[in-house]
Design an enzyme around this catalytic site. Structure first.
Site, PDB file in Angstrom:
ATOM      1  N   SER A   1      36.614  37.575  42.853  1.00 50.03           N
ATOM      2  CA  SER A   1      36.656  37.073  41.480  1.00 50.03           C
ATOM      3  C   SER A   1      37.299  38.115  40.569  1.00 50.03           C
ATOM      4  CB  SER A   1      35.241  36.779  40.971  1.00 50.03           C
ATOM      5  OG  SER A   1      34.592  35.822  41.781  1.00 50.03           O
TER       6      SER A   1
ATOM      7  N   LYS B   1      44.092  43.995  38.088  1.00 48.55           N
ATOM      8  CA  LYS B   1      44.208  42.540  38.016  1.00 48.55           C
ATOM      9  C   LYS B   1      44.285  42.074  36.569  1.00 48.55           C
ATOM     10  CE  LYS B   1      44.233  38.222  38.740  1.00 48.55           C
ATOM     11  NZ  LYS B   1      43.171  37.410  39.301  1.00 48.55           N
TER      12      LYS B   1
ATOM     13  N   CYS C   1      43.485  31.747  34.213  1.00 47.34           N
ATOM     14  CA  CYS C   1      43.564  33.208  34.345  1.00 47.34           C
ATOM     15  C   CYS C   1      44.065  33.932  33.104  1.00 47.34           C
ATOM     16  CB  CYS C   1      44.456  33.567  35.538  1.00 47.34           C
ATOM     17  SG  CYS C   1      43.753  33.094  37.134  1.00 47.34           S
TER      18      CYS C   1
END
Length: 681
Positions: free
Chosen positions: A230, A319, A375
């Site tokens: 995640s 990320k 996202c």
């Protein structure tokens, strides 16, 4: 003559394990960059020089069967037939769908992988020489399950026998049991933005992640590796470690960060041909060994030079930064689109000019109505919240500006529609083409189309028609009721102005204006690209002994590579087989082969649905097929824009929010085109 293929990787290397046994698990990447520093000194240039005794991975459990967990687990299982991969989820309906012909998500290429990894395969034979038919005509390779049949069909050409393969991808609701059996536990649950309480609107909602971490801590076997899949805030690994210690004091677990870099619509391609795999670990011997074990899973198909390792916190932050910087580029070009519309410049020409600068590059410079999906927005907001918590308000304000510009691009498009239609939509019909946030996916999370529809509804139009080539209409209606209001939908001629159509021409009939909000190939006026299902294949012939380009520009991937001396064997990979499967499927002229979607004759039958299957019932009721292991979105070709124009109302407005139509062509047909980044009327 046939060669028998083992289902196991042929390039595995023997590695000594902790218990003295021999593992055939592929070794981890050599020379991968390790960025961790301790006391200001580099720890190592490779994480693998101190870890020659790593236990093999035999069982992986992925917690979360969503857009990340499902496809990721499927590809890992495909590429590692010797590893049992289990995906668990507490939602029994979701698990039921994964185990049926109706998986809950659609991704191009996912169906073929599920058929192999979830259902297993049977032994089959195929010829390992390209077709030599005349250019432009691709003869079908008739599937065969015996070498004798293949020999007769191939006229003496080389037949290769591919071994049967057992299923190794399992979907289950038995969360505790599956976690307790796993060597590696991946946490892949949703981490949306908080919408209430402290940090609302920016902070990450860790409710699901925290709950799963507690369950993992209670049931994971001692020594298991816990992996964050995640997208989580930086330093979450410390929270995971603390939770493990709280529930199981004295029991050792390693925590890794392994963020996904997947894009909806290309997730399978992103997994099969990943440009990098990022693994963050603790700078300890046990951390290195856990990193090596996970890397060995990926190195079954990813080149070792592409597996990058960092410390665990760097991986978590990377990320967020990657998605934030991509979002930043989209907002940047959309800000320039506004300038272009005011000055008469063309944003495509500007983007092409600046994209030619190698310091900038051309990717993510397509102007439009802004980014969507699960996202970009939440990761940018999470980064801004992190900056706030670190008392860096200027940094937080900078990144929130990316979100503001994205909303500005979307709202400006809706305002432009209203302005061009004389500042009133009363009594008018508008057609929205595209509901998903991007093409080749049925993912509608944070779709710009939703907010555009919300704005248009407030103007009191007679009708807002919606058509999407990839979303199931009844599911779209459910989402509109949830995100907007049940009152906006028109049911049986009663209710609000919003109507969802399953036919594009019905949606456009008698419309005053068309709005393109998703860049599906169907909406383009330029030639339609090859469908996403063949994205893994080369589209131009390479100078080799392989067959030339055939129908659709596809290249026959055969002969598949050989290795060894006198007793040669095929160095086959699942990527090779997927490429051949797709080539034969797309190039076949045999309707039975195409309809069966099994040109190699390799696949086992799909799971049978029971009489009470709600997805089958929905399909019969609506007449629209869901997207599952037997169906998928395939472009039916470009719209007949002449037909659409004929049945529209004058003055034939077309608002291109994704710059997918050729303006000159459309204007010749009689459309009045308003396009993002181009000066309008």
């Amino acid at each position: 003559m046939s060669t028998f293929l083992s289902p196991y990787p042929v390039d595995s290397e023997e590695v000594s394990t902790l218990d003295g046994s021999i593992s055939t698990t592929p070794t981890t990447p050599e020379g991968s960059l390790y960025l961790e520093r301790s006391n200001g000194k580099p720890m190592s240039t490779t994480v693998f020089d101190t870890m020659t005794r790593t236990p093999p991975v035999r069982n992986i459990c992925c917690v979360g069967a969503g857009y990340v967990g499902g496809p990721t687990a499927a590809v890992i299982a495909l590429q590692n037939p010797h590893i049992r991969v289990t995906v668990v989820d507490k939602d029994p309906n979701r698990v039921r769908r994964w185990n049926s012909q109706h998986p809950p998500i659609y991704e191009p290429g996912l169906n073929d992988i599920l058929r192999v990894a979830r259902d297993g395969t049977r032994e089959c034979t195929f010829q390992n020489e390209p077709n030599t038919k005349s250019s432009g005509s691709i003869a079908s390779d008739s599937p065969s399950t015996s070498s004798s049949e293949c020999t007769s069909q191939c006229d003496g050409r080389k037949g290769v026998t591919l071994a049967a393969r057992q299923p190794n991808l399992i979907f289950s609701t038995d969360v505790a049991k599956c976690i307790s059996e796993a060597d590696i536990v991946m946490i892949a649950v949703n981490t949306p933005t908080k919408y209430r309480g402290n940090g609302a609107g920016s902070a990450t909602d860790m409710t699901a992640f925290e709950a799963v971490t507690s369950v993992v801590a209670q049931h994971a076997r001692p020594g298991a590796t816990i992996v964050e899949k995640s997208t989580v805030p930086c330093r979450t690994a410390q929270f995971v470690q603390d939770t493990l210690a709280l529930h199981r004091p004295g029991v050792h677990f390693e925590v890794l960060s392994n963020p996904e870099f997947l894009a909806a619509g290309t997730a399978i391609k992103d997994l099969l041909t990943a440009d990098r795999i990022l693994i963050g670990c603790n700078p300890t011997p046990t951390g290195h060994r856990a990193c090596q074990a996970l890397a060995s899973v990926y190195s079954a198909w990813i080149p070792r030079s592409r597996i990058i390792t960092t410390n665990v916190f760097s991986s978590e932050l990377a990320k967020l930064v990657a998605n934030s910087m991509l979002a930043q580029r989209i907002s940047s070009i959309n800000s320039i689109a506004a300038v272009c519309e005011a000055t008469g410049a063309d944003v495509d020409e500007v983007a092409k000019a600046i994209g030619a600068d190698p310091r900038i590059g051309s990717k993510f410079l397509k102007a439009g109505i802004g980014f969507g999906g699960s996202c970009f927005k939440k990761d940018v907001l999470s980064l801004a919240y992190l900056a706030d918590s670190l008392r860096l308000p200027e940094v937080a304000e900078y990144w929130r500006g990316v979100i503001m510009m994205n909303e500005f691009a979307r709202d400006r498009f809706a305002a432009r529609v209203v302005r061009c239609l004389n500042n009133t939509l009363v009594g008018k019909k508008l057609t929205v083409l595209g509901y998903a946030f991007k093409k080749d996916t049925n993912d509608t999370r944070e779709s710009p189309a939703v907010e555009i529809i919300r704005t248009l509804v407030e103007e009191g139009p007679r009708e807002i028609a919606i058509f999407d080539p990839c979303c199931v209409p009844i599911q779209m209606e459910e989402e509109i009721s949830r995100f907007l209001s049940p009152d906006v939908l028109r049911v049986n001629g009663k209710g609000g102005p919003v109507v969802v159509y399953k036919d594009a021409y019905e949606a456009c009939n008698a419309s005053d204006a068309l709005l393109i909000t998703t860049e599906f190939d169907e909406f383009k006026t330029s030639p339609v690209s090859v469908t996403s299902d063949v994205a893994l294949l080369p589209t131009t012939p390479e100078p080799s002994e392989k067959g030339g380009a055939g129908k659709g520009g596809l290249v026959d991937p055969r002969p598949l590579p050989l290795k060894g001396g006198e007793q040669q064997q095929l160095a086959v990979s699942e990527n090779d087989l997927l490429a051949l499967h797709t080539y034969l499927l797309k190039g076949s002229g045999d309707p039975e082969v195409v309809s069966g979607k099994d040109p190699l004759g390799r696949l086992n039958p799909m799971p049978e649905c029971g009489e009470e299957c709600p997805d089958c019932h929905l399909q019969k009721m609506t007449g629209v097929a869901g997207y599952g292991a037997s169906q998928g979105h395939v472009s039916k070709g470009r719209f007949d824009w002449r037909r659409i124009h004929y049945h529209m109302r004058k003055p034939h407005w077309l608002f291109d929010g994704r710059r997918v139509v050729d303006i000159g062509t459309m204007e010749k047909l009689g459309f009045r085109v308003e396009s993002v980044g181009r000066q309008g009327r």
